[in-house]
Design an enzyme around this catalytic site. Structure first.
Site, PDB file in Angstrom:
ATOM      1  N   TYR A  77       0.943  -1.130   0.119  1.00 33.67           N
ATOM      2  CA  TYR A  77       0.105  -0.009   0.102  1.00 33.67           C
ATOM      3  C   TYR A  77       0.762   1.165  -0.104  1.00 33.67           C
ATOM      4  CZ  TYR A  77      -3.802   3.083   0.881  1.00 33.67           C
ATOM      5  OH  TYR A  77      -4.646   4.113   0.771  1.00 33.67           O
ATOM      6  N   PHE A 129      -7.187  21.659 -24.317  1.00 33.24           N
ATOM      7  CA  PHE A 129      -7.613  20.290 -24.407  1.00 33.24           C
ATOM      8  C   PHE A 129      -8.767  20.094 -23.631  1.00 33.24           C
ATOM      9  CE2 PHE A 129      -7.715  15.844 -23.327  1.00 33.24           C
ATOM     10  CZ  PHE A 129      -7.612  15.366 -24.707  1.00 33.24           C
ATOM     11  N   THR A 130      -9.655  18.904 -23.863  1.00 32.99           N
ATOM     12  CA  THR A 130     -10.704  18.805 -23.391  1.00 32.99           C
ATOM     13  C   THR A 130     -10.798  18.601 -21.981  1.00 32.99           C
ATOM     14  OG1 THR A 130     -10.771  16.484 -23.590  1.00 32.99           O
ATOM     15  CG2 THR A 130     -11.933  17.750 -25.465  1.00 32.99           C
ATOM     16  N   ASP A 220       1.931  20.178 -20.142  1.00 36.29           N
ATOM     17  CA  ASP A 220       1.122  18.856 -20.546  1.00 36.29           C
ATOM     18  C   ASP A 220       2.068  18.005 -21.459  1.00 36.29           C
ATOM     19  OD1 ASP A 220      -0.294  16.846 -21.597  1.00 36.29           O
ATOM     20  OD2 ASP A 220      -2.044  18.254 -21.635  1.00 36.29           O
ATOM     21  N   LYS A 263      -0.019   7.540 -23.367  1.00 33.27           N
ATOM     22  CA  LYS A 263       0.302   7.705 -24.815  1.00 33.27           C
ATOM     23  C   LYS A 263       2.073   7.561 -24.953  1.00 33.27           C
ATOM     24  CE  LYS A 263      -3.407  10.350 -24.177  1.00 33.27           C
ATOM     25  NZ  LYS A 263      -4.362  10.476 -23.033  1.00 33.27           N
ATOM     26  N   ARG A 387     -13.081  15.426 -33.615  1.00 30.57           N
ATOM     27  CA  ARG A 387     -12.422  16.568 -33.123  1.00 30.57           C
ATOM     28  C   ARG A 387     -12.733  17.919 -33.567  1.00 30.57           C
ATOM     29  NH1 ARG A 387      -9.699  14.371 -28.021  1.00 30.57           N
ATOM     30  NH2 ARG A 387     -11.911  14.340 -27.777  1.00 30.57           N
ATOM     31  N   PHE A 453     -18.575  14.677 -25.856  1.00 34.43           N
ATOM     32  CA  PHE A 453     -18.319  13.985 -27.155  1.00 34.43           C
ATOM     33  C   PHE A 453     -18.225  12.553 -26.794  1.00 34.43           C
ATOM     34  CE2 PHE A 453     -13.932  13.458 -25.643  1.00 34.43           C
ATOM     35  CZ  PHE A 453     -13.888  14.368 -24.993  1.00 34.43           C
TER      36      PHE A 453
HETATM   37  N1  F0G Z   1      -3.742  15.981 -22.231  1.00 34.52           N
HETATM   38  C1  F0G Z   1      -3.551  15.625 -23.330  1.00 34.52           C
HETATM   39  C2  F0G Z   1      -3.085  16.309 -24.402  1.00 34.52           C
HETATM   40  C3  F0G Z   1      -4.394  14.435 -23.986  1.00 34.52           C
HETATM   41  O1  F0G Z   1      -4.296  14.013 -25.112  1.00 34.52           O
HETATM   42  C4  F0G Z   1      -5.129  13.878 -22.846  1.00 34.52           C
HETATM   43  C5  F0G Z   1      -6.039  12.607 -23.322  1.00 34.52           C
HETATM   44  C6  F0G Z   1      -5.048  14.044 -21.737  1.00 34.52           C
HETATM   45  C7  F0G Z   1      -4.355  15.300 -21.299  1.00 34.52           C
HETATM   46  C8  F0G Z   1      -5.699  13.424 -20.582  1.00 34.52           C
HETATM   47  O2  F0G Z   1      -5.338  12.185 -20.146  1.00 34.52           O
HETATM   48  O3  F0G Z   1      -6.923  10.418 -21.071  1.00 34.52           O
HETATM   49  O4  F0G Z   1      -4.913  10.027 -19.341  1.00 34.52           O
HETATM   50  O5  F0G Z   1      -6.873  11.363 -18.720  1.00 34.52           O
HETATM   51  N2  F0G Z   1      -6.248  12.402 -24.180  1.00 34.52           N
HETATM   52  C9  F0G Z   1      -6.877  11.270 -24.947  1.00 34.52           C
HETATM   53  C10 F0G Z   1      -7.052  11.403 -26.529  1.00 34.52           C
HETATM   54  C11 F0G Z   1      -8.132  10.602 -24.177  1.00 34.52           C
HETATM   55  O6  F0G Z   1      -7.600  10.478 -27.017  1.00 34.52           O
HETATM   56  O7  F0G Z   1      -6.699  12.354 -27.135  1.00 34.52           O
HETATM   57  P1  F0G Z   1      -6.060  10.941 -19.767  1.00 34.52           P
END
Ligand code: F0G
Length: 462
Positions: A77, A129-130, A220, A263, A387, A453
């Site tokens: 843990y 970014f979303t 990021d 990624k 997108r 989305f």
């Molecule tokens: N920042 C970027 C640039 C991303 O592309 C993503 C995720 C995140 C943050 C968030 O990270 O998914 O590990 O919580 N991108 C994925 C995509 C979901 O399909 O582009 P996460």
């Protein structure tokens, strides 16, 4: 090394020792499946998909070394040995001092936003970014786009479309004052711009500007190694520098980072928050316990942290990145050979179709990119994602954002598909391109409150 690899073809610097069989479907099955999914590729069952280019997130193939690392998971843990391996890898390859694991990137964004943003703060960034923007907004912040104008133009060939427009940043600082700007949010290889890099020259200028004004830079770093590859290939003076050293140079320009290890770092799950400032780190460390887990596991198993530590080292290998981005470029070139409109230059993690140019007879309210993603799926079972306006969502007042980029993303998982798969993908897109004039748009019939989305549903117009 780079000049040598530049002149010759790339090939995967690995061979396969296990394969996963793919599912083939008929067109009738796919029509049924996409209707059941509300014309949203996120709602398809994976079993109904042939070649899955939905995302490069968590979809990479791990190496035998990473799989071997899983077996060494120390599932204590507290104080897992694998946490210390992860911490050492982050320090060695990225140079950040303090590390907090999180279950994935958005876990780190949540903690960071809560620790650094006060209501009314402004967070400039090189395109939204979303999840990043949503966490900034949920913390009471306001996102401001400071990316160069070229980034919003799919046809513009600028080599560093991820660059910050320093005049836009300066105007924000003059308007709000530096104290209202806790940090500048900098993504390497900007996802929403089409996987476009930021240059080291631009980053260094930004570093000098923000240092003078006491503003931090939070990175990021989800696709930092892909960005480093582009710097090596395109930025004068870096042709002989290794990706490993360029990655380090990028991180050195920033004060901390959020990472989705799903990624670049070649794992199926995981992420972290990294900070150089000890006080901020201590605050973040106390918060992570509330949302993710103890600060030496942050929502991950010990084995996951081991796989990330190994994946980080593999991700900065020159041959790996050359093959990875080379495969994306290969698909992009095929699309261009068919005359299909895509974002140029071809990005690092995928090929982005310009849906506005592909379906000019559809207005943005008829969801051209969403439409196109469903048409490509029906043609061949290739899964892509929207997108554009659906991903952009609504602002705090509930008004739709109308992004200038209306794109379909063909995201390439790392080390998963072959060149022959890319041929099939390009041919399928060409078949849809042939009948583009007859394609009708969509209407949204269900809209979730957050990140719509993922779960929105649509019906065919007409
Ligand atoms: N920042 C970027 C640039 C991303 O592309 C993503 C995720 C995140 C943050 C968030 O990270 O998914 O590990 O919580 N991108 C994925 C995509 C979901 O399909 O582009 P996460």
């Amino acid at each position: 090394m780079s000049t040598h690899t530049q002149k010759r073809s790339w090939a995967e610097p690995y061979k396969m020792k296990m394969v996963e069989l793919l599912h083939m479907t008929t067109k009738a099955q796919r029509v049924k499946a996409i209707k059941a999914a509300g014309f949203n590729t996120f709602q398809l069952k994976s079993e109904d998909v042939y070649i899955d280019l939905l995302t490069d997130s968590g979809t990479s193939a791990m190496s035998d070394r990473q799989w071997a690392g899983l077996i060494t998971g120390d599932e204590a843990y507290a104080g897992s040995r694998n946490f210390y391996h992860l911490e050492a890898a982050v320090r060695q390859f990225y140079g950040y001092r303090h590390v907090i694991p999180t279950h994935q990137g958005r876990g780190a964004e949540n903690i960071l936003s809560k620790v650094m943003i006060k209501p009314g703060d402004v967070i400039p960034g090189n395109m939204y970014f979303t999840t990043t923007r949503l966490h900034q907004e949920l913390a009471g912040g306001i996102f401001a786009d400071i990316i160069i104008d070229e980034a919003h133009d799919p046809a513009n060939l600028h080599p560093f479309k991820g660059n910050v427009d320093m005049n836009k940043l300066d105007a924000l600082v003059k308007k709000h004052g530096a104290r209202k700007i806790p940090y500048v949010s900098i993504a390497t290889n900007v996802n929403m711009a089409g996987g476009q890099p930021i240059s080291l020259e631009n980053l260094r200028e930004l570093r000098a500007y923000t240092r003078e004004r006491g503003i931090q830079i939070i990175h990021d770093m989800t696709r930092v190694a892909e960005n480093a590859y582009f710097i090596q290939q395109r930025e004068p003076g870096y042709g002989d520098m290794s990706i490993r050293d360029i990655v380090k140079a990028i991180c050195d320009c920033t004060d901390g980072a959020t990472m989705s290890a799903k990624k670049d770092a070649l794992v199926n799950i995981g992420g972290f928050l990294a900070l150089n400032d000890l006080d901020l780190f201590e605050e973040a460390r106390s918060l992570v316990v509330v949302y993710e887990g103890l600060d030496t596991y942050g929502g991950l198993a010990g084995r996951d942290m081991e796989a990330i530590a190994i994946g980080i080292a593999e991700s900065v290998d020159d041959l790996h990145q050359h093959a990875r981005v080379g495969q994306v470029e290969y698909l992009g070139q095929k699309m261009m050979d068919f005359g299909i409109p895509i974002v140029k230059p071809v990005g690092g993690h995928g090929v982005f179709l310009d849906a506005s140019a592909f379906l000019p007879h559809l207005s943005q309210d008829e969801f051209p990119a969403q439409t196109l993603a469903s048409e490509i799926y029906i043609d061949s079972g290739v899964r892509t994602m929207e997108r554009g306006i659906v991903s952009a969502g609504r602002d705090a007042q509930g008004r739709n954002y109308y992004p200038r980029l209306e794109l379909v993303r063909f995201t390439i998982p790392r080390r998963v598909y072959t060149q022959a798969h890319m041929d099939v993908v390009a041919e399928s897109t060409a078949a849809v391109w042939e009948k583009r004039n007859r394609i009708k748009g969509l209407k949204m019939v269900y809209e979730p409150k957050y990140l719509r989305f993922f779960q929105a549903r649509f019906e065919k117009l007409g």
